[in-house]
Each structure stands twice: as structure tokens, then as C-alpha cells.
Design a protein around this motif. Structure first.
Motif, PDB file in Angstrom:
ATOM      1  N   SER A   5      56.891  75.846  48.524  1.00  0.00           N
ATOM      2  CA  SER A   5      56.020  74.727  48.897  1.00  0.00           C
ATOM      3  C   SER A   5      56.362  74.161  50.264  1.00  0.00           C
ATOM      4  CB  SER A   5      56.117  73.607  47.855  1.00  0.00           C
ATOM      5  OG  SER A   5      55.782  74.080  46.568  1.00  0.00           O
ATOM      6  N   GLU A  13      53.614  74.503  53.033  1.00  0.00           N
ATOM      7  CA  GLU A  13      52.475  73.620  52.836  1.00  0.00           C
ATOM      8  C   GLU A  13      52.843  72.162  53.149  1.00  0.00           C
ATOM      9  OE1 GLU A  13      53.095  76.218  51.080  1.00  0.00           O
ATOM     10  OE2 GLU A  13      51.190  77.279  51.343  1.00  0.00           O
ATOM     11  N   THR A  34      49.631  70.366  34.525  1.00  0.00           N
ATOM     12  CA  THR A  34      49.525  70.817  35.911  1.00  0.00           C
ATOM     13  C   THR A  34      48.814  72.163  35.992  1.00  0.00           C
ATOM     14  OG1 THR A  34      51.582  69.676  36.447  1.00  0.00           O
ATOM     15  CG2 THR A  34      50.845  71.365  37.989  1.00  0.00           C
ATOM     16  N   PHE A  43      45.646  72.397  38.323  1.00  0.00           N
ATOM     17  CA  PHE A  43      45.775  73.050  39.630  1.00  0.00           C
ATOM     18  C   PHE A  43      45.458  74.542  39.612  1.00  0.00           C
ATOM     19  CE2 PHE A  43      48.516  69.333  40.369  1.00  0.00           C
ATOM     20  CZ  PHE A  43      48.075  68.920  41.626  1.00  0.00           C
ATOM     21  N   LEU A  63      51.186  69.636  46.419  1.00  0.00           N
ATOM     22  CA  LEU A  63      51.153  68.725  45.274  1.00  0.00           C
ATOM     23  C   LEU A  63      51.657  69.404  44.006  1.00  0.00           C
ATOM     24  CD1 LEU A  63      47.750  66.873  45.849  1.00  0.00           C
ATOM     25  CD2 LEU A  63      50.068  65.949  46.117  1.00  0.00           C
ATOM     26  N   ALA A  64      51.220  70.643  43.808  1.00  0.00           N
ATOM     27  CA  ALA A  64      51.673  71.376  42.616  1.00  0.00           C
ATOM     28  C   ALA A  64      53.183  71.547  42.635  1.00  0.00           C
ATOM     29  CB  ALA A  64      50.984  72.737  42.538  1.00  0.00           C
ATOM     30  N   GLY A 116      42.755  72.836  52.040  1.00  0.00           N
ATOM     31  CA  GLY A 116      42.829  72.463  50.626  1.00  0.00           C
ATOM     32  C   GLY A 116      43.901  73.216  49.873  1.00  0.00           C
ATOM     33  N   THR A 117      44.085  74.493  50.234  1.00  0.00           N
ATOM     34  CA  THR A 117      45.109  75.296  49.550  1.00  0.00           C
ATOM     35  C   THR A 117      46.506  74.738  49.800  1.00  0.00           C
ATOM     36  OG1 THR A 117      43.738  77.274  49.783  1.00  0.00           O
ATOM     37  CG2 THR A 117      46.058  77.606  49.306  1.00  0.00           C
ATOM     38  N   ARG A 150      46.926  71.512  47.734  1.00  0.00           N
ATOM     39  CA  ARG A 150      47.092  71.804  46.319  1.00  0.00           C
ATOM     40  C   ARG A 150      48.465  72.433  46.038  1.00  0.00           C
ATOM     41  NH1 ARG A 150      42.593  72.104  43.082  1.00  0.00           N
ATOM     42  NH2 ARG A 150      43.397  73.906  41.944  1.00  0.00           N
ATOM     43  N   LEU A 187      46.520  79.972  44.076  1.00  0.00           N
ATOM     44  CA  LEU A 187      47.945  79.591  44.061  1.00  0.00           C
ATOM     45  C   LEU A 187      48.731  80.550  43.157  1.00  0.00           C
ATOM     46  CD1 LEU A 187      47.661  75.688  43.759  1.00  0.00           C
ATOM     47  CD2 LEU A 187      48.080  77.038  45.823  1.00  0.00           C
TER      48      LEU A 187
END
Length: 394
Positions: free
Chosen positions: A31, A34, A81, A85, A55-56, A48-49, A52, A91
Motif C-alpha cells: 500500500s 498508493e 472490507t 473493496f 484505504l483497504a 481511484g485504484t 481504494r 485490487l
């Protein structure tokens, strides 16, 4: 300081701690890109990816931290989750990695219900993923085997770990029971040695004095005969008891036949009354005795306990009672108990002998013997007499 740090690290990384902290490290690693993108481009300007994924990753890390104490809550957050997600294959790395991590975490749960409901909800998520993901549904072929393998392997490891833990605990409990048994046996051996040696040596000492100051040659010879007999018996008993303690049998008495048993375990209460009455007579006491044959129906261990009480009590009479005074030994049945009663006249303090037993170890040993059988033990002084009573349930 080093020991405290080592203890802390051991607690943190023991058991499921390894899974949790390794999982957090892996999620942060995938992560990180991101999160950096969001920090550089802002939340609204990032793809957006990336949002997401970041956050995930954060939510799953929080879920793992919660899993240190509340594993059910941690697994619940993961399933929620996954539904929120992971609706398609965008993802994929997060899906595969999280499925492996949380399946392993679920396998460490001691509750079968927690493991079952986790697998049920995970399968439910996989079914809805196949329905919703369209062309990405094929990815479940990759996710499902990894999750299943992670769960099975981790569960197998933890089952073996739990078995080893129980085995170690059983061994520790067995060692503790063995230690307690050894301690009890040491006390029993010490008590038996005290009873055997203290009694016989006391009688030997008294007879030695009698022989020394005897005006009659025959009386001196009689005292010497008693000394010789008691010395032989004491040596015999000690050799046999030491032979029990020596596993190699090197203390065996060659004069003892192979079928002979230690005297400490072959005594009878009825014969004890006769034997110790005779010992007291040889010490110039006026003795009266009474016994009932029904006492012979007592278990051997109970008879041995009564015998040893008589032995120690006889020693006390010889040491502390009025010289050449009256004493009595009775062993009878009263209702549902066998009762031993020994009385003697109390010596005048001016005679140079202690009027009452001192030290207390002998009295404590006698009381312990009776308590071991649920019996009673009591001593008292009444009308110039020392009275000892001991009883065992019949």
C-alpha cells in the motif's frame, strides 16, 4: 533490560503475533505506493485504484492490530472490507494477500465456531465475487487455493503446537506430582527412621545404665542380652530400609533371605502390644496390657501406624516416666474405631528426669500418622498420669 526486551519480543511474536506483524508489514509494503501517490497528488487528484488500495491497506492493518486481542472482531472487519473493496479484480494483490493473512489468523482461533463462521462468510464472499466480477471471476481460482492452503497449514501447525503445549504441561504436572510424592516419602522415611532408631537406642541407653550400676551379675547379663538383641534388630531394620532406598541393592544384608521384607512394613498391632509391654518390663516398669484379637482385622497399613505410635510412646515412657512406675497399654475396639491408650506415671522433676515429653517431633509424628487415616490423637495429664490416646476408624 535485555531480558525485559527479550520477554516483550517473545510475547509479541509468539503464536498469532507472527502472522499479525508479518501481515501488517506486507500490507504496508503493497500500500506504500498508493499512500505516497495520495500524499503527492492529494485525495481528490489521485486515481481511484490508488485511493481504494490505500484505504483497504489501512483498514486491514487496523483489523490485524485489533486481532491481537479480539480475533472475532478482526475477522469481521476483514470480511466487511472484502465485500466493500473487493468487488472486482482491480485490487488483486490486496485480495490474495489479505485472504492468505486472515485465513491464517482465523486458523489460530481456539473457538471452532469462529473458524466455521469465518470460512462460511469467506465462501459467501467468493460466491458473490464470482457473480459480480464478470470476467474477473476467474481470479477466484487463484484466491481460493491460497486461502485454503493458508488456513489448513496454519491450523495444522497450531494443533501440533497445542498438543506440544499440553504435553509439556502434563509433564510439568507429572513432575510436580512426583516431587510431592518424593517429599511425602522423605517425610515417611524420616519418621520411620526416627521411630526405629530413637526407640531402640533409647532402650539400649537405659539398659546400658542398668548394666553399669547393677549390683547383681545376672541383672547385668540380662541387660546386656537386651542390648545385643536390640542392636541386632536395629541394624537389621536399618539395612533393610537403606536397601529400599538404594536401587542397586548394595546395602542388602546377606543374612536376610530373599523373601524377607523390611521390618518397617511387616509389623502387626497385636504383636506390638506384647513386644513393647515386654520392653517396658525389661526397663523395670510395672506393666499391664490388654488387646483384642479383632484388631488383627485392621488393614496392614493401619496396623503399622498403630505399631509406630506404640513404639514412639514406649520410647517416651522410658525417657520421661517415673522410674519403675506403673504403665499400661491397651488396644481395643470401640464402636467403629480401633483405640490405643497408653498411660504412665509422671516422674517427679526432682528425680532428674523430664516429667513430660519434650521436643515435640515424636508427638507430631504420631499425630500425623493418625491423621493420615482420618483418626485422632491426643495427650493429657490427669492425676499424676500421662495419658496418650490414638484411634483409627475401623
Amino acid at each position: 533490560m535485555k531480558a525485559r526486551l527479550k520477554d516483550t519480543l517473545t510475547k509479541q511474536f509468539a503464536g498469532r503475533g507472527v502472522i499479525i506483524w508479518a501481515g501488517i508489514a506486507a500490507l504496508i509494503a503493497i500500500s506504500a505506493t498508493e499512500i505516497i501517490t495520495i500524499l503527492q497528488d492529494g485525495f481528490t487528484g489521485s486515481p481511484g485504484t490508488a485511493v481504494r488500495g490505500a484505504l483497504a491497506g489501512v483498514v486491514l492493518c487496523i483489523a490485524l492490530v485489533i486481532g491481537r486481542r479480539w480475533i472475532s472482531a478482526s475477522l469481521g472487519i476483514y470480511i466487511a472490507t472484502a465485500f466493500f473493496f473487493f468487488g472486482n479484480g482491480t485490487l488483486l494483490l490486496w485480495m490474495v494477500l489479505s485472504a492468505v493473512i486472515f485465513s491464517a489468523l482465523a486458523a489460530t482461533s481456539e473457538s471452532k465456531h469462529v473458524r466455521v463462521w469465518y470460512l462460511t462468510f469467506l465462501i459467501g464472499w467468493m460466491i458473490q465475487f464470482i457473480i459480480r466480477a464478470g470476467d474477473d471471476a476467474i481470479l477466484i481460482v487463484l484466491i481460493a487455493p491460497f486461502a485454503a492452503l493458508s488456513f489448513v497449514l496454519t491450523r495444522s501447525i497450531f494443533v501440533l503446537r497445542e498438543r506440544n503445549y499440553r504435553a509439556v504441561k502434563d509433564m510439568q504436572e507429572a513432575d510436580e506430582r512426583s516431587r510431592q510424592a518424593i517429599e511425602i516419602e522423605r517425610k515417611n522415611i524420616a519418621r520411620d527412621l526416627h521411630d526405629i532408631v530413637a526407640h531402640d537406642i533409647t532402650v539400649v541407653a537405659m539398659q546400658s545404665k542398668a548394666a553399669k550400676f547393677a549390683n547383681d551379675g545376672q541383672m547385668a547379663l540380662d541387660a546386656i542380652d537386651v542390648i545385643a538383641k536390640l542392636s541386632t534388630e536395629t541394624l537389621h531394620d536399618l539395612r533393610l530400609m537403606l536397601n529400599v532406598l538404594r536401587t542397586d541393592g548394595t546395602m542388602a544384608d546377606p543374612a536376610v533371605s530373599a523373601t524377607d521384607k523390611p521390618a518397617a512394613t511387616t509389623v502387626y498391632a497385636v504383636q506390638g502390644v506384647e513386644l513393647f509391654s515386654q520392653r517396658l518390663r525389661e526397663a523395670n516398669f510395672v506393666v499391664s496390657s490388654h488387646t483384642e484379637e479383632k484388631i488383627s482385622d485392621l488393614p496392614r497399613s493401619a496396623q503399622t501406624a498403630l505399631y509406630r505410635v506404640m513404639q514412639e510412646a514406649t520410647t517416651n515412657v522410658i525417657k520421661h516416666a517415673l522410674p519403675s512406675g506403673e504403665c499400661s497399654i491397651s488396644l481395643t475396639v470401640h464402636g467403629n474405631e480401633a483405640r490405643l491408650k497408653i498411660t504412665n506415671q509422671i516422674a517427679d522433676s526432682s528425680s532428674g528426669k523430664s516429667s513430660l515429653p519434650i521436643g515435640g517431633s515424636g508427638l507430631i509424628g504420631m499425630e500425623d500418622r493418625m491423621k493420615a487415616f482420618g483418626g485422632r490423637f491426643n495427650t493429657s495429664e490427669r492425676n499424676g498420669r500421662w495419658i496418650l490416646t490414638a484411634s483409627i476408624p475401623f
